[in-house]
Design a protein around this motif. Structure first.
Motif, PDB file in Angstrom:
ATOM      1  N   ILE A 134      67.449 -34.913  19.116  1.00 38.10           N
ATOM      2  CA  ILE A 134      66.637 -33.708  18.942  1.00 38.10           C
ATOM      3  C   ILE A 134      65.409 -34.015  18.085  1.00 38.10           C
ATOM      4  O   ILE A 134      64.284 -33.608  18.404  1.00 38.10           O
ATOM      5  CB  ILE A 134      67.467 -32.570  18.321  1.00 38.10           C
ATOM      6  CG1 ILE A 134      68.502 -32.050  19.340  1.00 38.10           C
ATOM      7  CG2 ILE A 134      66.574 -31.427  17.848  1.00 38.10           C
ATOM      8  CD1 ILE A 134      69.469 -31.032  18.785  1.00 38.10           C
ATOM      9  N   ASN A 135      65.615 -34.743  16.994  1.00 38.29           N
ATOM     10  CA  ASN A 135      64.494 -35.096  16.117  1.00 38.29           C
ATOM     11  C   ASN A 135      63.475 -35.967  16.843  1.00 38.29           C
ATOM     12  O   ASN A 135      62.259 -35.762  16.721  1.00 38.29           O
ATOM     13  CB  ASN A 135      65.004 -35.820  14.871  1.00 38.29           C
ATOM     14  CG  ASN A 135      65.752 -34.907  13.926  1.00 38.29           C
ATOM     15  OD1 ASN A 135      65.516 -33.696  13.909  1.00 38.29           O
ATOM     16  ND2 ASN A 135      66.653 -35.458  13.144  1.00 38.29           N
ATOM     17  N   GLU A 136      63.974 -36.940  17.625  1.00 35.07           N
ATOM     18  CA  GLU A 136      63.068 -37.840  18.338  1.00 35.07           C
ATOM     19  C   GLU A 136      62.295 -37.092  19.419  1.00 35.07           C
ATOM     20  O   GLU A 136      61.072 -37.229  19.532  1.00 35.07           O
ATOM     21  CB  GLU A 136      63.856 -38.983  18.972  1.00 35.07           C
ATOM     22  CG  GLU A 136      62.967 -39.994  19.671  1.00 35.07           C
ATOM     23  CD  GLU A 136      63.749 -41.171  20.254  1.00 35.07           C
ATOM     24  OE1 GLU A 136      63.107 -42.136  20.690  1.00 35.07           O
ATOM     25  OE2 GLU A 136      65.001 -41.108  20.275  1.00 35.07           O
ATOM     26  N   PHE A 137      62.992 -36.293  20.213  1.00 30.81           N
ATOM     27  CA  PHE A 137      62.341 -35.553  21.291  1.00 30.81           C
ATOM     28  C   PHE A 137      61.333 -34.541  20.744  1.00 30.81           C
ATOM     29  O   PHE A 137      60.252 -34.370  21.295  1.00 30.81           O
ATOM     30  CB  PHE A 137      63.378 -34.834  22.155  1.00 30.81           C
ATOM     31  CG  PHE A 137      64.185 -35.747  23.030  1.00 30.81           C
ATOM     32  CD1 PHE A 137      63.913 -37.105  23.100  1.00 30.81           C
ATOM     33  CD2 PHE A 137      65.232 -35.246  23.790  1.00 30.81           C
ATOM     34  CE1 PHE A 137      64.661 -37.952  23.901  1.00 30.81           C
ATOM     35  CE2 PHE A 137      65.991 -36.085  24.597  1.00 30.81           C
ATOM     36  CZ  PHE A 137      65.703 -37.441  24.650  1.00 30.81           C
ATOM     37  N   THR A 138      61.704 -33.867  19.637  1.00 36.88           N
ATOM     38  CA  THR A 138      60.796 -32.892  19.048  1.00 36.88           C
ATOM     39  C   THR A 138      59.516 -33.578  18.575  1.00 36.88           C
ATOM     40  O   THR A 138      58.411 -33.063  18.771  1.00 36.88           O
ATOM     41  CB  THR A 138      61.472 -32.181  17.861  1.00 36.88           C
ATOM     42  OG1 THR A 138      62.649 -31.502  18.333  1.00 36.88           O
ATOM     43  CG2 THR A 138      60.533 -31.163  17.234  1.00 36.88           C
ATOM     44  N   GLY A 139      59.656 -34.751  17.969  1.00 35.54           N
ATOM     45  CA  GLY A 139      58.494 -35.508  17.528  1.00 35.54           C
ATOM     46  C   GLY A 139      57.592 -35.901  18.679  1.00 35.54           C
ATOM     47  O   GLY A 139      56.363 -35.819  18.586  1.00 35.54           O
ATOM     48  N   VAL A 140      58.196 -36.310  19.795  1.00 33.12           N
ATOM     49  CA  VAL A 140      57.430 -36.692  20.981  1.00 33.12           C
ATOM     50  C   VAL A 140      56.651 -35.503  21.527  1.00 33.12           C
ATOM     51  O   VAL A 140      55.466 -35.604  21.860  1.00 33.12           O
ATOM     52  CB  VAL A 140      58.364 -37.251  22.076  1.00 33.12           C
ATOM     53  CG1 VAL A 140      57.663 -37.319  23.426  1.00 33.12           C
ATOM     54  CG2 VAL A 140      58.864 -38.628  21.680  1.00 33.12           C
ATOM     55  N   LEU A 141      57.310 -34.368  21.622  1.00 31.96           N
ATOM     56  CA  LEU A 141      56.668 -33.180  22.175  1.00 31.96           C
ATOM     57  C   LEU A 141      55.499 -32.705  21.311  1.00 31.96           C
ATOM     58  O   LEU A 141      54.479 -32.260  21.826  1.00 31.96           O
ATOM     59  CB  LEU A 141      57.695 -32.054  22.340  1.00 31.96           C
ATOM     60  CG  LEU A 141      58.855 -32.348  23.306  1.00 31.96           C
ATOM     61  CD1 LEU A 141      59.847 -31.192  23.322  1.00 31.96           C
ATOM     62  CD2 LEU A 141      58.359 -32.629  24.708  1.00 31.96           C
ATOM     63  N   GLU A 142      55.669 -32.814  20.012  1.00 35.88           N
ATOM     64  CA  GLU A 142      54.609 -32.364  19.099  1.00 35.88           C
ATOM     65  C   GLU A 142      53.359 -33.240  19.204  1.00 35.88           C
ATOM     66  O   GLU A 142      52.257 -32.789  18.910  1.00 35.88           O
ATOM     67  CB  GLU A 142      55.137 -32.355  17.661  1.00 35.88           C
ATOM     68  CG  GLU A 142      56.142 -31.241  17.392  1.00 35.88           C
ATOM     69  CD  GLU A 142      56.749 -31.324  16.007  1.00 35.88           C
ATOM     70  OE1 GLU A 142      56.544 -32.368  15.329  1.00 35.88           O
ATOM     71  OE2 GLU A 142      57.443 -30.370  15.598  1.00 35.88           O
ATOM     72  N   LYS A 143      53.544 -34.493  19.622  1.00 37.84           N
ATOM     73  CA  LYS A 143      52.415 -35.424  19.693  1.00 37.84           C
ATOM     74  C   LYS A 143      51.752 -35.451  21.069  1.00 37.84           C
ATOM     75  O   LYS A 143      50.754 -36.147  21.257  1.00 37.84           O
ATOM     76  CB  LYS A 143      52.890 -36.838  19.340  1.00 37.84           C
ATOM     77  CG  LYS A 143      53.373 -36.993  17.902  1.00 37.84           C
ATOM     78  CD  LYS A 143      53.946 -38.379  17.668  1.00 37.84           C
ATOM     79  CE  LYS A 143      54.492 -38.516  16.252  1.00 37.84           C
ATOM     80  NZ  LYS A 143      55.121 -39.842  16.023  1.00 37.84           N
ATOM     81  N   SER A 144      52.294 -34.716  22.030  1.00 34.55           N
ATOM     82  CA  SER A 144      51.778 -34.740  23.398  1.00 34.55           C
ATOM     83  C   SER A 144      50.854 -33.548  23.630  1.00 34.55           C
ATOM     84  O   SER A 144      51.236 -32.408  23.357  1.00 34.55           O
ATOM     85  CB  SER A 144      52.937 -34.700  24.403  1.00 34.55           C
ATOM     86  OG  SER A 144      53.857 -35.744  24.145  1.00 34.55           O
ATOM     87  N   ASN A 145      49.649 -33.811  24.147  1.00 33.22           N
ATOM     88  CA  ASN A 145      48.670 -32.720  24.271  1.00 33.22           C
ATOM     89  C   ASN A 145      48.653 -32.045  25.637  1.00 33.22           C
ATOM     90  O   ASN A 145      47.807 -31.188  25.883  1.00 33.22           O
ATOM     91  CB  ASN A 145      47.268 -33.221  23.906  1.00 33.22           C
ATOM     92  CG  ASN A 145      46.838 -34.405  24.747  1.00 33.22           C
ATOM     93  OD1 ASN A 145      47.383 -34.632  25.826  1.00 33.22           O
ATOM     94  ND2 ASN A 145      45.867 -35.158  24.263  1.00 33.22           N
ATOM     95  N   ASN A 146      49.572 -32.423  26.541  1.00 32.17           N
ATOM     96  CA  ASN A 146      49.723 -31.689  27.801  1.00 32.17           C
ATOM     97  C   ASN A 146      51.108 -31.942  28.369  1.00 32.17           C
ATOM     98  O   ASN A 146      51.836 -32.836  27.911  1.00 32.17           O
ATOM     99  CB  ASN A 146      48.620 -32.063  28.806  1.00 32.17           C
ATOM    100  CG  ASN A 146      48.677 -33.519  29.215  1.00 32.17           C
ATOM    101  OD1 ASN A 146      49.613 -33.953  29.889  1.00 32.17           O
ATOM    102  ND2 ASN A 146      47.678 -34.299  28.799  1.00 32.17           N
TER     103      ASN A 146
END
Length: 207
Positions: free
Chosen positions: A63-75
């Motif tokens: 969850i922590n890893e996926f949340t971090g990825v999503l926050e850094k993706s601009n689309n």
């Protein structure tokens, strides 16, 4: 929670990932840690409790890893490509028999996995699809609920040794191929063009 408990849990889960749960005994875990089996039983009453604890900790990390990825993706397309990269990295460590072992022999841990799959993963996929439709990368007629269910079920499908036996299929390649199929099936022309640009960029970086 003590450092030793975390060390035992982490070591055990790494062994489960590599060899499958049934193939790893408490003696194997004790040997890997260079401690006695008696010491392990001071913290975990049995292997089942250890498996459940390991699954819960793994879910927290995911969850922590996926949340971090999503926050850094601009689309939305970049979100799913980055998630695919995470999946590729994590799946390389997993023995495909692990999910089968959870389902058949560890019902509490299996319930935790199902909750994670049907709550967090499904919700995440739904949000990404909705975002992609608003951005014009995914078709407006895509059924969000249907595609989210389809995606999470194909993740689990790749663990099925009857359908994709380990000696015939590369586990990670199957996951990535199904993700690629999932993405392309939802995309508009704009989405496909951008997706191809991303692929070319990623491939050039890996040369």
């Amino acid at each position: 929670m003590s450092d030793l408990v975390e060390k035992i849990s982490q070591t055990a889960y790494e062994l489960f990932h590599r060899f499958g749960i049934r193939s790893v005994s408490m003696d194997d875990i004790a040997r890997e840690l260079s401690i006695s089996k008696k010491t392990i039983y001071q913290y975990f009453k049995d292997k089942d409790e250890m498996v459940t604890h390991g699954v819960m900790r793994h879910i927290e990390r995911e969850i922590n890893e996926f949340t971090g990825v999503l926050e850094k993706s601009n689309n939305a397309v970049l979100e799913l490509v980055n998630l695919s990269t995470c999946i590729k990295r994590n799946m390389k460590k997993i023995n495909p028999s692990m999910l089968f072992d959870l389902q058949k022999f560890h019902p509490e841990a299996w319930t935790k996995w199902l909750e994670f799959k049907n709550d967090f993963i499904k919700k995440t996929v739904l949000e990404v699809i909705r975002r992609g439709k608003k951005e014009g990368y995914f078709r407006s007629d895509v059924n969000e609920e249907m595609m989210a269910i389809y995606r999470i079920e194909t993740i689990e499908l790749t663990f099925n040794q009857t359908i994709f036996p380990q000696h015939e299929w590369d586990f990670v390649e199957v996951q990535l191929a199904l993700m690629d199929h999932f993405l392309r099936g939802m995309m508009t022309i704009k989405g496909i063009e951008y997706y191809e640009e991303l692929h070319n960029s990623i491939n050039n970086e890996n040369i």
